[in-house]
Every structure is written in C-alpha cells, then in structure tokens.
Design an enzyme around this catalytic site. Structure first.
Site, PDB file in Angstrom:
ATOM      1  N   LYS A 195     -11.703 -14.305  32.026  1.00 20.34           N
ATOM      2  CA  LYS A 195     -13.381 -14.571  31.766  1.00 20.34           C
ATOM      3  C   LYS A 195     -13.692 -12.987  32.017  1.00 20.34           C
ATOM      4  CE  LYS A 195     -17.495 -16.342  33.123  1.00 20.34           C
ATOM      5  NZ  LYS A 195     -17.910 -17.488  33.756  1.00 20.34           N
ATOM      6  N   LYS A 248     -12.626 -15.787  27.308  1.00 22.18           N
ATOM      7  CA  LYS A 248     -14.009 -15.770  27.027  1.00 22.18           C
ATOM      8  C   LYS A 248     -14.745 -14.393  27.261  1.00 22.18           C
ATOM      9  CE  LYS A 248     -18.266 -17.940  29.298  1.00 22.18           C
ATOM     10  NZ  LYS A 248     -18.405 -18.413  30.622  1.00 22.18           N
TER      11      LYS A 248
HETATM   12  C1  PBG Z   1     -20.823 -19.734  34.839  1.00 24.72           C
HETATM   13  C2  PBG Z   1     -20.700 -19.431  33.413  1.00 24.72           C
HETATM   14  C3  PBG Z   1     -21.313 -18.676  32.321  1.00 24.72           C
HETATM   15  C4  PBG Z   1     -20.982 -18.860  31.098  1.00 24.72           C
HETATM   16  C5  PBG Z   1     -20.243 -20.139  31.225  1.00 24.72           C
HETATM   17  N1  PBG Z   1     -20.046 -20.385  32.467  1.00 24.72           N
HETATM   18  C6  PBG Z   1     -21.962 -17.213  32.896  1.00 24.72           C
HETATM   19  C7  PBG Z   1     -21.671 -16.317  33.582  1.00 24.72           C
HETATM   20  O1  PBG Z   1     -20.573 -16.050  34.205  1.00 24.72           O
HETATM   21  O2  PBG Z   1     -22.746 -15.615  33.966  1.00 24.72           O
HETATM   22  C8  PBG Z   1     -21.407 -18.187  30.073  1.00 24.72           C
HETATM   23  C9  PBG Z   1     -21.500 -19.009  28.695  1.00 24.72           C
HETATM   24  C10 PBG Z   1     -22.230 -18.472  27.610  1.00 24.72           C
HETATM   25  O3  PBG Z   1     -22.771 -17.414  27.582  1.00 24.72           O
HETATM   26  O4  PBG Z   1     -22.151 -19.076  26.697  1.00 24.72           O
HETATM   27  N2  PBG Z   1     -20.251 -18.835  35.571  1.00 24.72           N
END
Ligand code: PBG
Length: 325
Positions: A195, A248
């Site tokens: 991520k 992601k």
């Molecule tokens: C939580 C999380 C995030 C997303 C999914 N789970 C945001 C972040 O890390 O700030 C992002 C999902 C999206 O942008 O569609 N940690």
C-alpha cells in the site's frame, strides 16, 4: 512475423474474431464494492468527490448491499465512520462499534454476499494515524494488539474476511494468531500488502474523515518510487499467513500488480482507489472524456496487469455495463 506475411489486422476484422482472441476478460465475479457505514437511521450523506457514493446508516447499507448482491457482485468491503474518536481508537474494536453493528445486520439480512471488513485505526483515532502515537511517532508494536482486537471483533460480529490496511509490520501474523486462538481459523485475511503513500486517497479521507491531523503516512505506507520493496512487503505477508495479497492504488501501480502476479501464486487483488474514481467522474462531468468507456478500459487494464480481484467504486456501474453487453 513480417509484413506482408503477417498481417496483424486479419484477426481484428470482426467482432467474432476479436472475441475469440481476447486475452483478458472482466467479470462481475472480479468486483468488490466498498461501502461506508455511519451511525443513525435513514442517513444517506453524499460524498461530494465520489458521486454515487454515500455515508450510509445501517438500514441504508443493507439496501445498498442487496442492490450489489442482485447485480451479482460477490462481496462488499466495509469502512466505518464512528461517533467518537480517541487516541487508542477504542471504537474500532468495540463490540457495538459501527462496523461490528453493520456486519451483524448484513449477515442477518443479506444472503449470498461476502462481507469483508477493512481493519485499520485511522478512522477511529483522534489524530487520524493508522497506529498508536507515542511522542509524535507511530509505534508499530504497540499498534499490533489493537489491530488484532479489531480484526477479532469483526470476525466475532460475523465478517467473512478481514482486510488489514494499516501497513504496520507484523500485523498479519498477529491477526492470524488472534483469529486462530478464538476459533476463527477459517476466516481469511486479505492483506493490503503493498500500500503506497498516495495522494489518490484524498476523496476517501474526506469520505471517512480520516486525514492525519499532523504529519503524513510516509513512515508506514510505501514510497511510490519503490517496486523491489513491494516484493519484500508481499513476501512478508505471505509468510505471515495472508490468503489474498492486495496492491493499492491500482491504475498508477500496474507494474507492481504485474510483478507481484509473477512472484506469488496467491490470489492478487488491486484497489482502484477513490482518487482514481474521482478523476474519471470529474472529467466525464466536464465532458472531457467518456466516463463509462474509460471505466471499462481501466478495469480491464487492472485485470490485464494480473489482478484477480478489483476493489472499485465502479463495481455497480461496471456490473450493469457487463450485464448489458
Ligand atoms: C485506511 C484506508 C485508506 C484507504 C483504504 N483504507 C486511506 C488511507 O490510507 O489514508 C483508501 C481507499 C481509497 O482511497 O479509496 N488506512
């Protein structure tokens, strides 16, 4: 293969030929719809940067889940917007927390739909970070127990799968242990393994009010410049017991999806995130491109790169389009 012996256009001349040689397909089976759950009753707050998406109270989310199920979408991914936030994210692992309540309602009222829960603390902490903050630093090891408690509470509420998105080191093993010790050895973990620290999450953070109050997430989410590191992250999660590996965001990270697909034999998921959705919606609204066509092209590109599963805010629209075609 030289012209004129080889003519690439021979097999492109009819739709039947094109169908026969198509290398990648997109199916409704590939899609997961993310949903945002909030307290109250009859609540449907529009999320301005994500047209067609809402903060939904439990009664409304049940309706939305039925629509998704009836379109053939196999699963939803749940996020929660709690009533109160604090330093230790206590609402994240409360028995009657927003996600726990929503899972119970969905499992009770919607048959034949898998309910996956996002496991993270950022929506529940007053500082907006995904872990425990000590002296201005996000403490990895102090966070693990809270993540495990959160995942366990989701499983106890009936979640079919849990998906840790925090990016703390060691959390998959900690969650696996907590689930196994409590009789949830058959609940799979879909880990947000690679991520990235991405600006494409902006609309999501508005949607769930989870932007960090100080600093940023660069000490735990990955540097967009790195790809070897993604392999290390993925390998670590596989060894700790992840069942599905997620990358992601998706569209700006197709090379990572492709590389991870070649490295591992577990199912690979890709999260087509909020900013990727918002850009297409905005350009479509301006008349600058055909949103529906760009949606389908984007989703097939994510599949072609090697993803088996796509988490996408387009899930309903794409399912409808696939049905029409
Ligand atoms: C939580 C999380 C995030 C997303 C999914 N789970 C945001 C972040 O890390 O700030 C992002 C999902 C999206 O942008 O569609 N940690």
């Amino acid at each position: 293969m030289f012209f004129p012996d080889y003519r690439a256009r021979r097999l492109r001349q009819s739709e039947n030929f094109r169908r026969m040689i198509r290398e990648t397909t997109l199916s409704v089976d590939d899609l997961i719809l993310p949903l945002f759950s909030v307290g109250g009753k009859g609540v449907k707050n529009p999320i301005p940067s994500m047209p067609g998406h809402f903060q939904l109270s439990v009664d409304k989310i049940v309706k939305e889940a039925i629509v998704a199920r009836d379109l053939g979408i196999p699963a939803v991914m749940l996020f929660g917007i709690p009533d109160k936030k604090d330093a230790l994210a206590t609402s994240a692992y409360a028995k009657n927390g927003i996600v726990q309540k929503t899972v119970r309602a969905l499992k009770d009222k919607v048959k034949d739909l898998a309910v996956i829960t996002d496991v993270c603390l950022c929506e529940y902490t007053d500082h907006g970070h995904c872990g425990v903050v000590q002296d201005g630093i996000i403490n990895n090891d102090a966070t693990l127990d809270l993540l495990a408690r959160t995942a366990l509470s989701h499983a106890q509420a009936g979640a079919d799968m849990v998906a840790p998105s925090d990016m703390m080191d060691g959390r998959v093993a900690e969650i696996r242990d907590a689930l196994d010790e409590n009789g949830f050895e058959s609940v799979p973990i879909m880990s947000y393994a690679a991520k990235y620290c991405s600006a494409f999450y902006y609309p999501f953070r508005q949607a769930v009010e989870s932007a960090p109050k100080f600093g940023d997430r660069r000490t735990y989410q990955m540097d967009p410049a790195n790809s070897l590191e993604a392999i290390r992250e993925v390998t670590m999660d596989v060894e700790e017991g992840a069942d599905i590996i997620m990358i992601k965001p998706a569209r700006a990270y197709l090379d990572i999806i492709c590389r991870v697909r070649e490295e591992i034999d577990l199912p690979v998921a890709a999260y087509n995130v909020s900013g990727e959705f918002a850009m297409i919606k905005a350009a479509d609204k301006l008349g600058w491109l055909d949103g529906s066509k760009v949606m389908m092209e984007s989703l097939i590109a994510i599949k072609r790169a090697g993803a088996d599963i796509i988490l996408t805010y387009f899930a309903k629209e794409a399912a409808k389009k696939l049905r029409q075609d």
